[in-house]
Motif scaffolding. Structure first.
Motif, mmCIF file in Angstrom:
data_model
loop_
_atom_site.group_PDB
_atom_site.id
_atom_site.type_symbol
_atom_site.label_atom_id
_atom_site.label_comp_id
_atom_site.label_asym_id
_atom_site.label_seq_id
_atom_site.Cartn_x
_atom_site.Cartn_y
_atom_site.Cartn_z
ATOM 1 N N GLU A 189 -6.298 12.260 10.686
ATOM 2 C CA GLU A 189 -7.271 11.867 9.673
ATOM 3 C C GLU A 189 -8.393 11.171 10.434
ATOM 4 O OE1 GLU A 189 -7.443 9.292 5.518
ATOM 5 O OE2 GLU A 189 -6.447 8.415 7.238
ATOM 6 N N ARG A 223 -6.279 4.476 -7.098
ATOM 7 C CA ARG A 223 -5.663 5.713 -6.610
ATOM 8 C C ARG A 223 -4.346 6.042 -7.316
ATOM 9 N NH1 ARG A 223 -5.873 4.408 -0.315
ATOM 10 N NH2 ARG A 223 -4.858 2.568 -1.187
ATOM 11 N N ASP A 236 -2.683 8.683 10.408
ATOM 12 C CA ASP A 236 -3.494 7.911 9.475
ATOM 13 C C ASP A 236 -4.685 7.278 10.204
ATOM 14 O OD1 ASP A 236 -3.434 6.717 6.687
ATOM 15 O OD2 ASP A 236 -3.523 4.871 7.873
ATOM 16 N N VAL A 237 -5.845 7.297 9.559
ATOM 17 C CA VAL A 237 -7.095 6.727 10.113
ATOM 18 C C VAL A 237 -7.099 6.666 11.655
ATOM 19 C CG1 VAL A 237 -7.848 5.522 8.043
ATOM 20 C CG2 VAL A 237 -6.323 4.323 9.571
ATOM 21 N N ASP A 293 0.867 -1.191 0.000
ATOM 22 C CA ASP A 293 0.000 0.000 0.000
ATOM 23 C C ASP A 293 0.905 1.243 0.000
ATOM 24 O OD1 ASP A 293 -2.253 1.581 0.006
ATOM 25 O OD2 ASP A 293 -2.623 1.424 2.156
ATOM 26 N N HIS A 340 -3.724 12.212 -1.723
ATOM 27 C CA HIS A 340 -3.256 11.059 -2.493
ATOM 28 C C HIS A 340 -4.280 9.933 -2.595
ATOM 29 C CE1 HIS A 340 -2.830 10.038 1.643
ATOM 30 N NE2 HIS A 340 -2.513 8.788 1.347
ATOM 31 N N ASP A 341 -5.452 10.145 -2.012
ATOM 32 C CA ASP A 341 -6.492 9.116 -2.056
ATOM 33 C C ASP A 341 -7.677 9.517 -2.927
ATOM 34 O OD1 ASP A 341 -5.146 7.505 -0.188
ATOM 35 O OD2 ASP A 341 -6.137 8.484 1.506
ATOM 36 N N TYR A 398 1.854 2.712 3.452
ATOM 37 C CA TYR A 398 0.849 2.663 4.511
ATOM 38 C C TYR A 398 0.749 1.241 5.067
ATOM 39 C CZ TYR A 398 -0.265 7.484 3.530
ATOM 40 O OH TYR A 398 -0.170 8.851 3.388
ATOM 41 N N ARG A 406 -1.713 9.762 -8.248
ATOM 42 C CA ARG A 406 -0.370 9.648 -7.682
ATOM 43 C C ARG A 406 0.718 9.651 -8.747
ATOM 44 N NH1 ARG A 406 -1.886 4.793 -3.345
ATOM 45 N NH2 ARG A 406 -3.266 6.084 -2.070
ATOM 46 N N HIS A 408 -2.483 0.029 11.937
ATOM 47 C CA HIS A 408 -2.080 -1.288 11.430
ATOM 48 C C HIS A 408 -0.626 -1.283 10.994
ATOM 49 C CE1 HIS A 408 -4.086 1.130 8.227
ATOM 50 N NE2 HIS A 408 -2.942 0.926 7.618
ATOM 51 N N PHE A 459 -8.520 -2.274 7.137
ATOM 52 C CA PHE A 459 -8.412 -1.704 5.795
ATOM 53 C C PHE A 459 -8.218 -2.846 4.811
ATOM 54 C CE2 PHE A 459 -6.385 0.991 2.437
ATOM 55 C CZ PHE A 459 -7.500 1.755 2.184
ATOM 56 N N ARG A 483 1.109 13.501 10.904
ATOM 57 C CA ARG A 483 -0.232 13.331 10.364
ATOM 58 C C ARG A 483 -0.606 11.908 10.742
ATOM 59 N NH1 ARG A 483 -2.363 9.341 6.555
ATOM 60 N NH2 ARG A 483 -4.193 10.243 5.584
ATOM 61 N N VAL A 488 1.274 5.669 10.706
ATOM 62 C CA VAL A 488 0.207 4.691 10.524
ATOM 63 C C VAL A 488 0.153 3.874 11.808
ATOM 64 C CG1 VAL A 488 -0.710 2.925 8.981
ATOM 65 C CG2 VAL A 488 0.876 4.640 8.096
ATOM 66 N N GLN A 534 -2.888 -5.619 6.064
ATOM 67 C CA GLN A 534 -2.621 -4.568 7.051
ATOM 68 C C GLN A 534 -3.329 -4.889 8.373
ATOM 69 O OE1 GLN A 534 -4.025 -1.847 4.072
ATOM 70 N NE2 GLN A 534 -2.186 -0.601 4.175
#
Ligand code: NOJ
Length: 544
Positions: free
Chosen positions: A271, A409, A206-207, A63, A333-334, A66, A413, A106, A170, A204, A103, A174
């Motif tokens: 996020e 995605r 992630d989720v 990923d 980026h998503d 990620y 990118r 996971h 996800f 930042r 991240v 992961q």
């Protein structure tokens, strides 16, 4: 750092670098940290205050970072720790901050922690991930009804070795960490401290809202409704997303980053998803602060109407009253690039850039947004991005092609086009990891640098205006009277005001106010005795 004040993050403009696609320095077709270092002067010149780097940690890259396999090592194709340190120091020397992408929810299923955890039911890391017995005969039915992305399939994966299920919220490779295990917390906090010691200015996250799941593994209730991105959700994810324990985790993390150089020197931006109260709750309270910022993703799904903008501004004033601020974002980026959401009409993308960079909030630009980069259509079949392949493997190409969201995605990118050379200045390789966009020869940094009327010049002027004008980076926001397709608002600070007027309609408008035009998004705007004449799809920033 020269800028000592603890609340630098309130006044900053964030620029998201997706390292794999930003600048390749060694000709392997993959962007790298040395490449980012080489381009830092460009970002400083753009007026950027904070560089957010998507993950460059060791990873099998399924990923594209990620899926971390070592939180304190740099993936070899991106460089090494010394280069990461050099990047941080160079950014600081140029007056910019550096935020890494963490991240936490996971790891990769190739992380040594997971390999050990999956090896038996009684190894030392057996409880580092969310393992659970299944239901039914032989336990071959998933433990509960928790689902993966878009509610399409179970979030549980079977391990033949442990004859148990592990949670992967996800994608299957992961696995979710068990954050209720104190050893996991300690290991992750150690990784965070490692990067803080190296000088990074924040993270930042992630989720972030997915991390703390219900300890009793209760089923999510059936409650069909429209979720984010106009996606229909069948279940309310009360037991898997946005649980109150995530707020406590935000507060605990804040305490970790506040250990260095005192409160507020390092920044956390999350996020997170959910309604306003939920999203705001991650900021913590006076007693125990949480994240500094959370992303407000509403602008990703904008409608190009004055009404939408007015309502969004009003809502943000209600939901993020000062001193809180939304971290605002138009693309990442998503998700689809703005230029494609407005059907390729650059006038509209420019108006939205003016909105993003003049409204109250902390704006985030995604690399290429400043030149109006487009999505590059790439078929789902053959996608490198695993999302479509895992979540929507049955999706016919003709549907994927037509829907506004990019399921592949890869399309958002593709490499940053710096100039019109064969590799667009991104690489000397004939085989960049993703193809260059078809517009790279004409829509690139060099071309726009040479054109004073370009989008790049506009974005640079606006970012600098925001950096230099307290009304924009620290002022209040008040909507001003405006009719029809026009939105107008004032940014005010210590008796000084700056007015922004956006004509979002297809016809010229006259806004009955006054002022000198500081910057317009396109040609033809004019201050007249009757008011400000603004061409169709144009915005202006005015001073008295
Ligand atoms: C959100 C990230 O932005 C996305 O790129 C990633 O695939 C998922 N989280 C999983 O980490």
């Amino acid at each position: 750092m020269s800028e000592g004040a603890g609340d630098w993050w309130r006044r900053t403009t964030i620029y998201q670098v997706y390292p794999r696609s930003f600048q390749d320095s060694d000709g392997d077709g993959i962007g790298d940290l040395r490449g980012v270092i080489d381009r830092l002067p460009y970002l400083a010149d753009l007026g950027i205050g904070t560089v957010w780097l998507s993950p460059f940690f060791a990873s099998p890259q399924r990923d594209f970072g990620y899926d971390v396999s070592d939180y304190t090592a740099v993936a070899p194709e991106y460089g090494d720790l010394a280069t990461a340190r050099e990047l941080i120091d160079t950014a600081h020397a140029l007056g910019m901050r550096v935020v890494l992408d963490l991240v936490l929810n996971h790891t990769s299923d190739e992380h040594p922690w997971f390999l050990e955890s999956a090896s038996s039911r009684d190894n030392p890391k057996a409880d580092w991930y969310l393992w659970h017995d299944g239901r039914g005969r032989g336990g071959r039915r998933p433990p509960n009804n928790w689902k993966g992305p878009l509610d399409l399939r179970t979030a549980w994966r079977w391990s033949e070795t442990r004859r148990q299920w592990y949670l992967a919220s996800f994608l299957g490779f992961q696995p979710d960490l068990n954050w209720r295990n104190p050893e996991v917390r300690a290991a992750m906090f150690a990784a965070i401290r490692f990067w803080l010691d190296l000088g990074v200015d924040g993270f930042r996250l992630d989720v972030f809202g997915w991390i703390m799941k219900d300890p009793a593994f209760r089923d999510n209730p059936l409650r069909p409704r429209l979720g984010g991105g106009d996606v229909i959700r069948l279940r309310d994810r009360v037991f898997t997303e946005g649980t109150p324990d995530n707020v406590v985790l935000a507060q605990d993390l804040r305490a970790v980053v506040d250990e260095v150089d005192g409160a507020d020197d390092r920044m956390l931006v999350g996020e997170v998803f959910g309604g306003p109260a939920k999203v705001r709750s991650y900021l913590g309270d006076e007693r125990r602060p949480g994240l500094h910022l959370v992303f407000a993703f509403d602008l990703l799904e904008f409608r190009f109407t004055a009404r939408f903008v007015r309502e969004t501004l009003e809502r943000y004033e209600r939901e993020f009253p000062a001193p809180s601020l939304p971290a605002t974002v138009l693309e990442n980026h998503d998700r689809s690039r703005v230029m494609d959401r407005v059907g390729g009409d650059e006038r509209k993308a420019r108006v939205l850039a003016m909105l993003l960079l003049t409204m109250r909030g902390v704006p985030t630009l995604y690399q290429g947004q400043e030149i109006g980069m487009r999505n590059t259509y790439l078929p789902l079949r053959g996608a490198l991005d695993p999302f479509g392949r895992e979540v929507l493997p049955w999706m016919p190409e003709w549907i994927s092609r037509r829907i506004p969201e990019r399921i592949n995605r890869d399309e958002v990118r593709t490499p940053m086009p710096w100039d019109g050379s064969a590799g667009a200045g991104f690489t000397t390789s004939a085989h960049p990891w993703l193809p260059l966009g078809p517009e790279s020869g004409v829509r690139n940094v060099a071309v726009q640098e040479a054109d004073a009327g370009s989008m790049l010049h506009l974005v640079r002027d606006l970012v600098r205006l925001r950096r230099d004008r307290p009304e924009l980076h620290s002022g209040s926001l008040r909507l001003l009277p405006a009719e029809g397709d026009v939105v107008a608002f004032a940014r005010e600070h210590e008796g000084r005001a700056l007015h922004v007027v956006l004509n979002m309609g297809p016809r010229e408008a006259l806004w009955p106010g006054s002022g000198d035009i500081l910057r317009a998004t396109g040609p033809g705007a004019e201050a007249t005795a009757a008011g400000i004449r603004i061409p169709a799809c144009t915005g202006v920033a005015l001073v008295e």
